[in-house]
Every structure is written in C-alpha cells, then in structure tokens.
Design an enzyme around this catalytic site. Sequence first.
Site, mmCIF file in Angstrom:
data_model
loop_
_atom_site.group_PDB
_atom_site.id
_atom_site.type_symbol
_atom_site.label_atom_id
_atom_site.label_comp_id
_atom_site.label_asym_id
_atom_site.label_seq_id
_atom_site.Cartn_x
_atom_site.Cartn_y
_atom_site.Cartn_z
ATOM 1 N N ASP A 190 0.858 -1.176 0.000
ATOM 2 C CA ASP A 190 0.000 0.000 0.000
ATOM 3 C C ASP A 190 0.900 1.235 0.000
ATOM 4 O OD1 ASP A 190 0.893 0.413 2.616
ATOM 5 O OD2 ASP A 190 -0.924 -0.394 3.532
ATOM 6 N N SER A 191 0.286 2.408 0.067
ATOM 7 C CA SER A 191 1.083 3.625 -0.098
ATOM 8 C C SER A 191 2.129 3.780 1.020
ATOM 9 C CB SER A 191 0.174 4.847 -0.163
ATOM 10 O OG SER A 191 -0.571 4.950 1.038
#
Lengths: 427, 79
Positions: B36-37
Amino acid sequence: MFQNGFSPRRVVVTGMGIACPLGLGVEHVWKRMLAGESGIGSIQSFDVSALPAKIAGQIPSGVKADGGLDINEWIPVKDQKKMDRFIQFALVAAEEAVADSGWTPQDEEARCRTGVMIGSGIGGLETIHEAAQLAVSGKAKRISPFFIPSALINLASGQVSIRYGFKGPNHSVVTACATGVHALGDAARLIALGDADVMVAGGAEAAVCELGVAGFCAARALSTAFNDTPQAASRPWDEGRDGFVMGEGAGVVVLEEYEHAKARGAKIYAEVIGYGMSGDAYHITAPAEGHEGAFRAMTAALRSAGLTPADVQYVNAHGTSTPLGDDLELEAVERLWGDAGRGLAMSSTKSAIGHLLGAAGAVEGIFSILAIRDKVAPPTLNLEKPSRESAIDRVALQAQPRKIDVALSNSFGFGGTNASIVFRAAP
Amino acid sequence: MSDTAEKVKKIVVEHLGVEEAKVTPEASFIDDLGADSLDTVELVMAFEEAFGVEIPDDAAEKITTVKDAIEYIEKHKGE
C-alpha cells in the site's frame, strides 16, 4: 444490565482470549493460576542495570501448542513492524476470543452489527521510544511511516476490525489501569443500547520496556525489594508489599446480545449485569481517602445490577500490591459489604501475573467469569501475613472452591478513575 | 543480475513479505506485490538507507516497479 430506567438489552459473554505472563490461552492460564503458579520473573528483554526495579511479568516465549508466544505464528513478519507489541498482543487474544465465540458474521449487515472496543493504558511506548531516538540523533527523516499507526492506542481496535471485517462501532478506551473494565462495560452498554449486537472488547498493554519501567520507578510505584525473588514480589495485602510489579499482555472477550447468542446456539459463559464508574477528583496517582471513589464505583455497579452486596460471592480486587492502595480498597469493600463481608471472597490475581495496566481489567474480568464457571476463587499468592486483619477472605496462597454465582471486578487508574463490573452465571 | 538488482530484490522480499520469484523487474509494488502507499514510503526509505542515496518525494512517486527502483539507484548511487 441497567435497572435504572432504560429497558436495555441483556449482554452475555460468548468468547474469551488471554495473553499474559502465565502464557497464552484462557484454559492454560487459568489452570496455572489455580495451581498457584506465578508468571513474574527477571527482565531479560532490555538492560535494567540502571533501574531500581528489575522484574516484571512478561509473556513467556515459546510455541502456541505449549502456551508460549512466537509472534510469527500469529502475525506475518511484514505486518509485525506496522504494530507495536500491545497491538500484537491484542490480535493474539482477539483471535482466541473470536474463535472461542464461534461468531463469523456471514453478511454485511451482521458485520456492521459487530464492533470492536479494545483499549490500552499507554499504547505504543516502545515504538515511541525507538522513533524518539531517531529524532534526537538527527534522523527524523528515517522515522517509519508506520510509526504513528503502530503507536496509536485505537489501532488495536483498528487492526482487529481489519483482520475480521467487523464494521460496527470501532472505539477505544484510555483510562490508565481502569481501561480494561471500562472497555468491557462501555462495549456492553453499546450492545445494551442497540448500537451493536456483538462487541469484541478488552485491553492490551506492552509497557514493560525501558521507558515504562523507568517511568513507574520514578513515580515510586514499583516493587524493588524482591529483585532476587521475583515470584514473591507481588504480594497484595501482605505486610511485606512494596509496590506493584508490571505485567504485559491482553485480555479480550466477545460480548453479545443475549437473544443473538441464544439464536445461534452460542456457548454462554456469563452475563454482564452491572457496571459502575466514578472519579476521585483528588490526586493524579494516589487514591482518595477511604478509597471513596472505589466505593462509589462499586455502589453504582451493584445498583445497575439491581443487587445488594450480599448477592456477590467473589470480588476480583484491583489489589496491586502497593502499600497505600491495597488496604484502602479493602476498607472500601468492608464498608460497602458490612456484615455481608463475612461471606465474601476477594482475591488479587495480580499476585500471579503482575499489573497489566490497561489490560488488567479485561484479564481480571475473564478470571472473574471463570471463577463463576468453575465455582472457585483464584488465590492471592504471597499473602503470608496480612498487614491488616479483615473478615473478608482474601484467598491467601491457595485457590478455594466456593459457591460463586455473582462476581464483581474492580479496576482503578491514575487520574482517579474507578470502574467496577458485575458478572452473573450464564442465564 | 547486477549487485544493485540483487540487493533491491532482497529488500523488497524482506519488507513486503513476498516470494522472491514474484519480484520480477516489471513487478509493480502496489499492483503485483501487495504494497500500500505506506509500504512504498517505507520501501523507498529502505533503499535510501541501504544504498546511501537520497530519493526526493517527487522522484519516489515515480518509482512504482522493481525496475524503476533499480534504475534510479544505479543512476544516483555515489552522487
């Protein structure tokens, strides 16, 4: 619960999970506790040479099958760095509790009616310590993007909800050492008032780290006279007591609306029938005179249960093994129970596992429920010579078979916050 | 495979907990490797640490695949 005006829904306990210094797993821990074993030992996980307190209750390492903790069995390595140990403990205890309850919501509506309320007294203290060291050495840019979500207290609830897809109320309690009882009581109220049908509730703590021990040492709260005999250090009400022993771990229960539990044929451990709270408005760390705040919390809990003190057969005391607090709590219980105190058993399970701070109330709530289930009062270890005599049986040294249908559990926290919760045998 | 590529691969395997075979040059951290980010921010920090390079945010945003990372590091290593 709530005999005072509302017509609330009934709340029962259908699942339980524990990770504590006596190990992992409710039955494993309970068996050891009733056998009078202690989970207190020397701190090996960091250097304590500069600290006056060198002992704590730490979760034994080992494999799941033996009741020990190897976090790799529970949480993928890549996720471990995203959560402080207190969150890891919460996940471990929640896994046991959820599996034990057998509750697996099958549709979106059921998921939205299932919430989580797991609190912590301090949260990710070790994580904060590590990040702060980077900052002071000029490496603030090296602080992990997972630092904040690893340290935040409500991320225990967040992580549990993410793992199971529980989309109901997601909340977290922070009331120091009263956290666990507040979490159970508040979560029960959410169910009673209709906000949720099922709540995964409890407390988690992992403050046995350099900062945590140093901080409580500075507050002169910890035992320092038993560094060479750690298992004798936590001795509630004993004249030799000299402070509490820190413990770590988590307790998590699955609370459920009674009809909901019945409809799915769930095993019911006990009913949550009363909950009471108070504030001392007195001192940041010391209990008020006569522990009058505790007195009022217990009174409120019994009132909400519609019971009198004589209806209660077992009290799981806050009983931290501090010189001041133990006798004040005893005084408050004596005053409230009056003559009925003669039939009462009150013990402190902190004598075996230490003080789990924000997890204490949840773990001790589970012990109270097990005391009802198995009709036995767990012992107060090391209570060899009470500093004060009392008509109340403090279950010294050995567990006692007793007829227990109703149990009350106390937790009090810094800031003068008090909470009591009452359980009754399964309806 | 270059030393840089080997090292990058190792870091990716370690941080994202993925099988080594999946870490191909074309693999996208987010689409193929489950990041994820926040994972990508941490990955970039790990690259900086391991290779002694500085990867500014605007450059980091463009590093989306294993190959992007290797190329950037090869180009800026020792600057």
